[in-house]
Design a protein around this motif. Sequence first.
Motif, PDB file in Angstrom:
ATOM      1  N   SER A 191      65.325  44.276 -48.320  1.00  8.48           N
ATOM      2  CA  SER A 191      64.023  44.816 -48.564  1.00  8.48           C
ATOM      3  C   SER A 191      63.064  43.920 -48.715  1.00  8.48           C
ATOM      4  O   SER A 191      61.717  44.213 -48.767  1.00  8.48           O
ATOM      5  N   ALA A 193      62.294  42.873 -52.010  1.00  8.09           N
ATOM      6  CA  ALA A 193      62.192  42.977 -53.281  1.00  8.09           C
ATOM      7  C   ALA A 193      63.390  42.579 -54.204  1.00  8.09           C
ATOM      8  O   ALA A 193      64.514  42.763 -53.748  1.00  8.09           O
ATOM      9  N   ARG A 267      58.075  40.994 -55.393  1.00  6.70           N
ATOM     10  CA  ARG A 267      58.500  40.472 -54.062  1.00  6.70           C
ATOM     11  C   ARG A 267      59.054  39.238 -54.199  1.00  6.70           C
ATOM     12  O   ARG A 267      58.753  38.632 -55.165  1.00  6.70           O
ATOM     13  N   SER A 343      67.125  51.967 -51.829  1.00  8.33           N
ATOM     14  CA  SER A 343      66.001  51.314 -52.908  1.00  8.33           C
ATOM     15  C   SER A 343      66.237  52.324 -54.296  1.00  8.33           C
ATOM     16  O   SER A 343      66.250  53.425 -53.934  1.00  8.33           O
ATOM     17  N   SER A 396      62.853  54.468 -49.627  1.00  8.67           N
ATOM     18  CA  SER A 396      62.178  53.251 -48.931  1.00  8.67           C
ATOM     19  C   SER A 396      60.677  53.412 -48.840  1.00  8.67           C
ATOM     20  O   SER A 396      60.023  52.437 -49.195  1.00  8.67           O
ATOM     21  N   GLY A 399      59.345  52.723 -52.259  1.00  4.05           N
ATOM     22  CA  GLY A 399      59.472  51.192 -52.698  1.00  4.05           C
ATOM     23  C   GLY A 399      58.499  50.176 -51.785  1.00  4.05           C
ATOM     24  O   GLY A 399      58.092  49.217 -52.165  1.00  4.05           O
ATOM     25  N   GLU A 405      58.089  46.593 -50.761  1.00  7.86           N
ATOM     26  CA  GLU A 405      59.321  46.448 -49.917  1.00  7.86           C
ATOM     27  C   GLU A 405      58.851  46.573 -48.266  1.00  7.86           C
ATOM     28  O   GLU A 405      58.032  46.893 -47.827  1.00  7.86           O
ATOM     29  N   ASP A 406      59.838  45.641 -47.603  1.00  6.32           N
ATOM     30  CA  ASP A 406      59.632  45.674 -46.236  1.00  6.32           C
ATOM     31  C   ASP A 406      60.111  47.212 -45.998  1.00  6.32           C
ATOM     32  O   ASP A 406      61.151  47.811 -46.176  1.00  6.32           O
TER      33      ASP A 406
END
Length: 410
Positions: A191, A193, A267, A343, A396, A399, A405-406
């Motif tokens: 992700s 992170a 990140r 996540s 997600s 997150g 997060e991606d």
Amino acid sequence: MAPFSSPSPSTTAHVLVIGAGLGGLCLAQGLRRAGISTAVYERDASPVARAQGHRLHLDANGRRALAATLPPDLFALLGAMAGRPAPRVSGFDERLRPAGVFALDEDPVPDDVMPSHVVIDRRILRQVLLDGLDEVVEFGRRCVGHEADGDTVTAFFSDGGTARGTLLVAADGVGSVIRSQRLPHARVIDSGARLIYGRVPLTPALRAELPPAMSSVFNSVVGPGRRFLGIAPVEYRERPRAAAARLASRVELDPAEDSLAVMFGRRRESLGLSDEELLTASGERLREVVLGQLGGWHPLLRRVVADWDTSTLYPITVRGSVPVPPWPSSPVTLLGDAVHAMSPAAGAGANMALRDAAALSTSLARATPGTPLVDLVRDYERDMIEKGFDAVKRSSANGVRILGEDPLPE
């Protein structure tokens, strides 16, 4: 209590469980309670071979799963020990100013032994889940693959050994070797992170300094640049050893003191350490890095991080499973992070693993002579896939919003 019950006349199943984490052990307890033969194989050399988290918030899913799978005395033991913080998530900014409160949904089916939204030390929970499984769990057995042949499945281990059963369950976590073979198209992504977890002793002086709003299940502090600090109390209603002596004297539990589970997240490119440096850094170095990220933050928040017990610090790469559509069922199935890793931003991962374990053991307990095993697996997987990947998407989304997060690929 006998370490394992004999299989019931309704089934001759023998279930191989790969992985002795919370989900795998919960499944073994449920199968044992149903009288279904099982064996659990864990790659770690012992239950304490590596850090596996400091605390667990049990929501309705987790509580119901443990009630359904554990013997009543073990469930009562958990209920006696588990802390009962306020059922909410409290938000703050970096100066400790309130930034919103999120009330957690209460279970519409109350439980006097253990309500929803209790907190327990993961290490203590795992010790409880291991009770009675001495002859079921084998440590130091790394599974390297499997092979299905008609009505049997064979697991292969790095020591050259094998095990044969009628059902193989992957409970071997986000790096599951079973998933890579059973569902080679299922992807797990980084992700972007990183989290650093640790424990802070909850002394009387620190407890007196914490604002009352921090009596929540979880406290989320978000500062500039999506710097994230999570603070969660782990307080016992009754000391574990005293509760065990009163309710289940055969269970040996480690001594435990009240603490704060404290985690910092950001990140990876903003953390100041490469992944290699992060994984090899000492606890003192990790604490130094995080304190360097908290310039200008409230003194109490900095002091909490400064009080980290550096021997408890460890980093986490936040990863998530990309949802996949249902697959044809077989005598090989999966649960928890092995299939729907997520996540930690929604606090749902461990609870969903426990839910999977209870659902699978309940499905298998319905077996009657002549019932195709694959039909029971299909019933379990249909619900697990839907509920598990819903939790992945929700985690997600949190997150992305909190940690940057991606997002999961479409």
